[in-house]
Design a protein around this motif. Structure first.
Motif, PDB file in Angstrom:
ATOM      1  N   GLU A   1      -1.578 -60.881  90.402  1.00 34.94           N
ATOM      2  CA  GLU A   1      -2.652 -60.504  89.484  1.00 34.94           C
ATOM      3  C   GLU A   1      -3.741 -59.717  90.221  1.00 34.94           C
ATOM      4  OE1 GLU A   1      -6.093 -62.773  86.937  1.00 34.94           O
ATOM      5  OE2 GLU A   1      -4.133 -63.739  87.058  1.00 34.94           O
ATOM      6  N   HIS A   2      -4.159 -60.197  91.381  1.00 30.97           N
ATOM      7  CA  HIS A   2      -5.174 -59.482  92.170  1.00 30.97           C
ATOM      8  C   HIS A   2      -4.671 -58.096  92.575  1.00 30.97           C
ATOM      9  CE1 HIS A   2      -8.217 -62.526  92.436  1.00 30.97           C
ATOM     10  NE2 HIS A   2      -7.402 -63.414  92.999  1.00 30.97           N
ATOM     11  N   PHE A   3      -3.413 -58.017  93.009  1.00 29.68           N
ATOM     12  CA  PHE A   3      -2.807 -56.748  93.404  1.00 29.68           C
ATOM     13  C   PHE A   3      -2.889 -55.737  92.263  1.00 29.68           C
ATOM     14  CE2 PHE A   3       1.057 -54.057  93.594  1.00 29.68           C
ATOM     15  CZ  PHE A   3       0.904 -53.484  94.854  1.00 29.68           C
ATOM     16  N   ASN A   4      -2.501 -56.157  91.053  1.00 31.67           N
ATOM     17  CA  ASN A   4      -2.473 -55.251  89.901  1.00 31.67           C
ATOM     18  C   ASN A   4      -3.849 -54.938  89.329  1.00 31.67           C
ATOM     19  OD1 ASN A   4       0.342 -54.497  89.233  1.00 31.67           O
ATOM     20  ND2 ASN A   4       0.594 -56.708  89.279  1.00 31.67           N
ATOM     21  N   GLU A   5      -4.707 -55.941  89.221  1.00 27.60           N
ATOM     22  CA  GLU A   5      -5.993 -55.740  88.549  1.00 27.60           C
ATOM     23  C   GLU A   5      -7.111 -55.298  89.491  1.00 27.60           C
ATOM     24  OE1 GLU A   5      -6.882 -59.221  86.226  1.00 27.60           O
ATOM     25  OE2 GLU A   5      -4.991 -59.062  85.118  1.00 27.60           O
ATOM     26  N   ASN A   6      -7.244 -55.944  90.639  1.00 30.91           N
ATOM     27  CA  ASN A   6      -8.382 -55.675  91.510  1.00 30.91           C
ATOM     28  C   ASN A   6      -8.162 -54.525  92.486  1.00 30.91           C
ATOM     29  OD1 ASN A   6      -9.300 -57.942  90.229  1.00 30.91           O
ATOM     30  ND2 ASN A   6      -9.186 -59.270  92.010  1.00 30.91           N
ATOM     31  N   TYR A   7      -6.930 -54.329  92.932  1.00 31.82           N
ATOM     32  CA  TYR A   7      -6.683 -53.315  93.945  1.00 31.82           C
ATOM     33  C   TYR A   7      -6.004 -52.069  93.381  1.00 31.82           C
ATOM     34  CZ  TYR A   7      -7.878 -57.155  97.001  1.00 31.82           C
ATOM     35  OH  TYR A   7      -8.531 -58.197  97.598  1.00 31.82           O
ATOM     36  N   MET A   8      -4.843 -52.243  92.818  1.00 28.37           N
ATOM     37  CA  MET A   8      -4.050 -51.091  92.373  1.00 28.37           C
ATOM     38  C   MET A   8      -4.450 -50.550  91.004  1.00 28.37           C
ATOM     39  SD  MET A   8      -2.103 -50.393  94.906  1.00 28.37           S
ATOM     40  CE  MET A   8      -0.779 -49.392  94.280  1.00 28.37           C
ATOM     41  N   GLU A   9      -5.171 -51.337  90.219  1.00 27.42           N
ATOM     42  CA  GLU A   9      -5.573 -50.914  88.866  1.00 27.42           C
ATOM     43  C   GLU A   9      -4.365 -50.331  88.117  1.00 27.42           C
ATOM     44  OE1 GLU A   9      -9.902 -49.317  88.872  1.00 27.42           O
ATOM     45  OE2 GLU A   9      -8.953 -48.547  90.719  1.00 27.42           O
ATOM     46  N   SER A  10      -3.301 -51.117  88.071  1.00 27.17           N
ATOM     47  CA  SER A  10      -2.021 -50.633  87.569  1.00 27.17           C
ATOM     48  C   SER A  10      -2.021 -50.269  86.085  1.00 27.17           C
ATOM     49  CB  SER A  10      -0.909 -51.636  87.874  1.00 27.17           C
ATOM     50  OG  SER A  10      -1.209 -52.887  87.336  1.00 27.17           O
ATOM     51  N   ASP A  11      -2.986 -50.754  85.310  1.00 29.69           N
ATOM     52  CA  ASP A  11      -3.059 -50.313  83.911  1.00 29.69           C
ATOM     53  C   ASP A  11      -3.493 -48.849  83.834  1.00 29.69           C
ATOM     54  OD1 ASP A  11      -2.187 -52.672  82.768  1.00 29.69           O
ATOM     55  OD2 ASP A  11      -4.208 -53.499  82.573  1.00 29.69           O
TER      56      ASP A  11
ATOM     57  N   THR B   1       3.653 -47.042 107.955  1.00 30.80           N
ATOM     58  CA  THR B   1       2.401 -47.751 107.753  1.00 30.80           C
ATOM     59  C   THR B   1       1.396 -46.832 107.081  1.00 30.80           C
ATOM     60  OG1 THR B   1       2.828 -49.044 109.741  1.00 30.80           O
ATOM     61  CG2 THR B   1       0.574 -49.032 108.944  1.00 30.80           C
ATOM     62  N   VAL B   2       0.651 -47.398 106.129  1.00 32.94           N
ATOM     63  CA  VAL B   2      -0.422 -46.644 105.481  1.00 32.94           C
ATOM     64  C   VAL B   2      -1.737 -47.409 105.632  1.00 32.94           C
ATOM     65  CG1 VAL B   2       1.073 -45.498 103.801  1.00 32.94           C
ATOM     66  CG2 VAL B   2      -0.027 -47.642 103.183  1.00 32.94           C
ATOM     67  N   LYS B   3      -2.780 -46.672 105.786  1.00 31.34           N
ATOM     68  CA  LYS B   3      -4.121 -47.250 105.843  1.00 31.34           C
ATOM     69  C   LYS B   3      -4.622 -47.345 104.404  1.00 31.34           C
ATOM     70  CE  LYS B   3      -8.392 -46.598 108.370  1.00 31.34           C
ATOM     71  NZ  LYS B   3      -9.133 -45.704 109.278  1.00 31.34           N
ATOM     72  N   LEU B   4      -4.960 -48.541 103.941  1.00 35.53           N
ATOM     73  CA  LEU B   4      -5.338 -48.752 102.545  1.00 35.53           C
ATOM     74  C   LEU B   4      -6.534 -47.897 102.138  1.00 35.53           C
ATOM     75  CD1 LEU B   4      -4.843 -52.615 102.154  1.00 35.53           C
ATOM     76  CD2 LEU B   4      -3.212 -50.769 101.738  1.00 35.53           C
ATOM     77  N   SER B   5      -7.517 -47.742 103.023  1.00 38.44           N
ATOM     78  CA  SER B   5      -8.705 -46.955 102.671  1.00 38.44           C
ATOM     79  C   SER B   5      -8.369 -45.482 102.426  1.00 38.44           C
ATOM     80  CB  SER B   5      -9.783 -47.086 103.744  1.00 38.44           C
ATOM     81  OG  SER B   5      -9.319 -46.584 104.980  1.00 38.44           O
ATOM     82  N   ASP B   6      -7.263 -44.981 102.988  1.00 41.83           N
ATOM     83  CA  ASP B   6      -6.840 -43.597 102.732  1.00 41.83           C
ATOM     84  C   ASP B   6      -6.455 -43.391 101.272  1.00 41.83           C
ATOM     85  OD1 ASP B   6      -7.256 -42.954 105.383  1.00 41.83           O
ATOM     86  OD2 ASP B   6      -5.119 -42.955 105.923  1.00 41.83           O
ATOM     87  N   TYR B   7      -6.208 -44.478 100.562  1.00 42.22           N
ATOM     88  CA  TYR B   7      -5.814 -44.428  99.153  1.00 42.22           C
ATOM     89  C   TYR B   7      -6.866 -45.093  98.257  1.00 42.22           C
ATOM     90  CZ  TYR B   7      -1.536 -42.731 101.103  1.00 42.22           C
ATOM     91  OH  TYR B   7      -0.619 -41.962 101.797  1.00 42.22           O
ATOM     92  N   LYS B   8      -8.089 -45.137  98.761  1.00 41.88           N
ATOM     93  CA  LYS B   8      -9.233 -45.725  98.044  1.00 41.88           C
ATOM     94  C   LYS B   8      -8.972 -47.173  97.628  1.00 41.88           C
ATOM     95  CE  LYS B   8     -11.135 -41.368  96.501  1.00 41.88           C
ATOM     96  NZ  LYS B   8     -11.499 -40.516  95.399  1.00 41.88           N
ATOM     97  N   LEU B   9      -8.309 -47.903  98.511  1.00 43.73           N
ATOM     98  CA  LEU B   9      -8.062 -49.333  98.324  1.00 43.73           C
ATOM     99  C   LEU B   9      -8.887 -50.056  99.374  1.00 43.73           C
ATOM    100  CD1 LEU B   9      -4.209 -49.118  97.915  1.00 43.73           C
ATOM    101  CD2 LEU B   9      -5.834 -49.694  96.117  1.00 43.73           C
ATOM    102  N   GLU B  10      -9.999 -50.622  98.955  1.00 41.00           N
ATOM    103  CA  GLU B  10     -10.917 -51.279  99.877  1.00 41.00           C
ATOM    104  C   GLU B  10     -10.616 -52.778  99.953  1.00 41.00           C
ATOM    105  OE1 GLU B  10     -12.867 -49.423 101.751  1.00 41.00           O
ATOM    106  OE2 GLU B  10     -12.199 -47.655 100.656  1.00 41.00           O
ATOM    107  N   VAL B  11     -10.673 -53.308 101.161  1.00 38.70           N
ATOM    108  CA  VAL B  11     -10.469 -54.735 101.387  1.00 38.70           C
ATOM    109  C   VAL B  11     -11.842 -55.403 101.399  1.00 38.70           C
ATOM    110  CG1 VAL B  11      -9.563 -56.485 102.953  1.00 38.70           C
ATOM    111  CG2 VAL B  11      -8.394 -54.286 102.734  1.00 38.70           C
ATOM    112  N   PRO B  12     -12.139 -56.256 100.397  1.00 43.29           N
ATOM    113  CA  PRO B  12     -13.438 -56.940 100.384  1.00 43.29           C
ATOM    114  C   PRO B  12     -13.578 -57.903 101.563  1.00 43.29           C
ATOM    115  CG  PRO B  12     -12.156 -57.482  98.406  1.00 43.29           C
ATOM    116  CD  PRO B  12     -11.305 -56.617  99.269  1.00 43.29           C
ATOM    117  N   ALA B  13     -14.804 -58.154 101.966  1.00 45.26           N
ATOM    118  CA  ALA B  13     -15.082 -59.028 103.122  1.00 45.26           C
ATOM    119  C   ALA B  13     -14.408 -60.399 102.974  1.00 45.26           C
ATOM    120  CB  ALA B  13     -16.587 -59.182 103.306  1.00 45.26           C
TER     121      ALA B  13
END
Length: 177
Positions: A78-88, A144-156
Motif C-alpha cells: 500500500e505504501h509503495f503504491n500510494e505514498n511513493y509510486m502514486e500508481s493511480d 541499481t537506480v537512485k530513487l531520488s533520480d525518479y523523484k522518489l524521496e525517502v522520508p526520515a
C-alpha cells in the motif's frame, strides 16, 4: 502473374521481418530497496511484465504495471503504491532501449536506453545476459537506480527500512511473436 509474384515476395519478406520480433508476457522484475541489516525486507516482485525484443535491430521495450508489484506485507504494498509510486496517477514503468551489438549469440551485452519510473525518464546503461533456451531468448540482468533520480524521496522515518537506491533484477523469457 507478375503481381502475384510481387505479392508472394512481399509476404515472404514481411514474414521474415515479423519473425525477428519476440515477446514476453510473463517477464519478472524484482525491486529491492532493503537497507542492509534492516529487519524488514523491502522487496516487490512483478511477474506480469511485458516486453518486445527485435532480434534484427536489438531494440527492447519493457513495460510493467506498478500495481502488479507484490510485497510480503500488504501495508508495504500500500505504501509503495500510494505514498511513493502514486500508481493511480502514474500506472506504468517502462524501458525503451537497445541491446548494443546484438549478434544472436548467448552472452553478455551492453543495454542502454530510457527508463521511466514515477513519470521521470533517465538514460540508463547496464549489462544484461542473453541466453537461448529451447526456442526462447532469456534476457536477464541486475542494475541499481537512485530513487531520488525518479523523484522518489525517502522520508526520515523510513530511512531505517527503505534504502535510497534500489536494486532492479529483470528476467524476460521471450518467444517468437
Amino acid at each position: 502473374m507478375k503481381k502475384l509474384a510481387i505479392l508472394v515476395m512481399v509476404l515472404l519478406v514481411s514474414s521474415i521481418t515479423f519473425s525477428q520480433k519476440m515477446i514476453a508476457r510473463a517477464g519478472e522484475i524484482k525491486f529491492d530497496a532493503t537497507v542492509p541489516g534492516a529487519m524488514d525486507e523491502v522487496i516487490g516482485t512483478n511477474k506480469t511484465v511485458s516486453s518486445i525484443f527485435d532480434k534484427a535491430t536489438g531494440e527492447l521495450v519493457v513495460q510493467a504495471m506498478v500495481k502488479s508489484f507484490k510485497f510480503k506485507s500488504p501495508l508495504m504494498e500500500e505504501h509503495f503504491n500510494e505514498n511513493y509510486m502514486e500508481s493511480d496517477k502514474l500506472p506504468k514503468a517502462t524501458f525503451k532501449g537497445k541491446v548494443i551489438n546484438y549478434d544472436a549469440k548467448a552472452g553478455s551485452y551492453d543495454v542502454e536506453g530510457d527508463l521511466t519510473i514515477h513519470g521521470v525518464t533517465n538514460k540508463v546503461k547496464t549489462k544484461m545476459t542473453i541466453a537461448n533456451e529451447g526456442g526462447k531468448v532469456i534476457i536477464s540482468g541486475v542494475f541499481t537506480v537512485k530513487l531520488s533520480d525518479y523523484k522518489l524521496e525517502v522520508p526520515a522515518l523510513a530511512k531505517k527500512t527503505l534504502a535510497e537506491t534500489a536494486k532492479i533484477t529483470i528476467k524476460l523469457p521471450l518467444e517468437n511473436k
